[in-house]
Design a protein around this motif. Sequence first.
Motif, short mmCIF file in Angstrom:
data_model
loop_
_atom_site.label_atom_id
_atom_site.label_comp_id
_atom_site.label_asym_id
_atom_site.label_seq_id
_atom_site.Cartn_x
_atom_site.Cartn_y
_atom_site.Cartn_z
N PHE A 2 1.15 -1.21 0.06
CA PHE A 2 0.29 0.36 -0.30
C PHE A 2 0.78 1.03 -0.07
CE2 PHE A 2 -2.51 3.32 2.40
CZ PHE A 2 -3.70 3.53 1.93
N HIS A 3 1.72 1.07 0.55
CA HIS A 3 2.88 2.10 0.92
C HIS A 3 3.37 2.36 -0.30
CE1 HIS A 3 2.15 1.46 5.51
NE2 HIS A 3 1.06 2.78 4.99
N ARG A 7 1.05 5.87 -2.51
CA ARG A 7 1.01 6.63 -2.63
C ARG A 7 1.57 8.03 -3.87
NH1 ARG A 7 3.73 10.19 2.07
NH2 ARG A 7 4.70 11.59 1.24
N TYR A 23 -7.17 -0.13 6.45
CA TYR A 23 -5.90 0.79 7.24
C TYR A 23 -5.91 1.74 8.32
CZ TYR A 23 -4.40 -1.45 3.81
OH TYR A 23 -3.46 -2.85 2.80
N LEU A 24 -7.26 2.52 8.30
CA LEU A 24 -7.26 3.75 8.90
C LEU A 24 -8.47 3.86 10.01
CD1 LEU A 24 -5.58 6.59 6.08
CD2 LEU A 24 -4.25 5.90 8.34
N ASN A 48 4.26 1.29 10.92
CA ASN A 48 3.19 0.97 9.22
C ASN A 48 1.99 2.20 9.21
OD1 ASN A 48 4.17 -0.30 8.18
ND2 ASN A 48 3.63 -2.20 8.87
N SER A 52 1.47 4.80 6.93
CA SER A 52 -0.22 5.54 6.31
C SER A 52 -0.82 6.96 6.73
CB SER A 52 -1.21 4.26 6.68
OG SER A 52 -1.18 3.11 6.57
#
Length: 192
Positions: A2-3, A7, A23-24, A48, A52
């Motif tokens: 994902f990162h 991004r 993720y959040l 991580n 994020s």
Amino acid sequence: EFHKTWRGDYYRLERVHSFVQWYLCPDSFINKIPCPQAFLNNETAKLNLQQSYRLMLDFYGIELSNLETGAVGRASNWPERFGNMNWHTHNNLRLTRILKCLGTLGFRHYQAPLVRFFLEETLVQGKLPAVKESVLNYFLFAVLDKAQRRELVRFAFWNYEPREKFIWCPKKIQEVNFHIIRPGYMAFIFST
């Protein structure tokens, strides 16, 4: 993954909505894992989450300028990204979830600086008019530290125009008690 791949992919970050829950958003996963404390004790997981958070701040045109205090400021891409926030108001809900996640997963000290940033940009600079209502009705209430929340309310009050119409209490309370909080009257209702 994902990162690395998401991004700066603003189109993808805008169009795909499920990643925020995974993720959040603490509501989607923190209550489903056997021991939430395991996350809080896992340095890799916290790093991580921090990564994020920085990725999402970049999406909003914001940069984390101090890892220790959580201080944030405008990123170089802010004009374009602020335009996106004003156009796509569903990001306000994402930001509320991010703020709640920060508080739940060991980054309470990041909450107030982010909310202060949005208060500044909405009430003082006037750059994020589509975010103003969410800042006052939701973002402020996500801040877990009561003293910090009080300071943010004071800042909002002194910068709100017209000041005599400032109402600060949860949206639910406003809706239930609409007959008590009449237009033209200041109301401060502090929840515990």
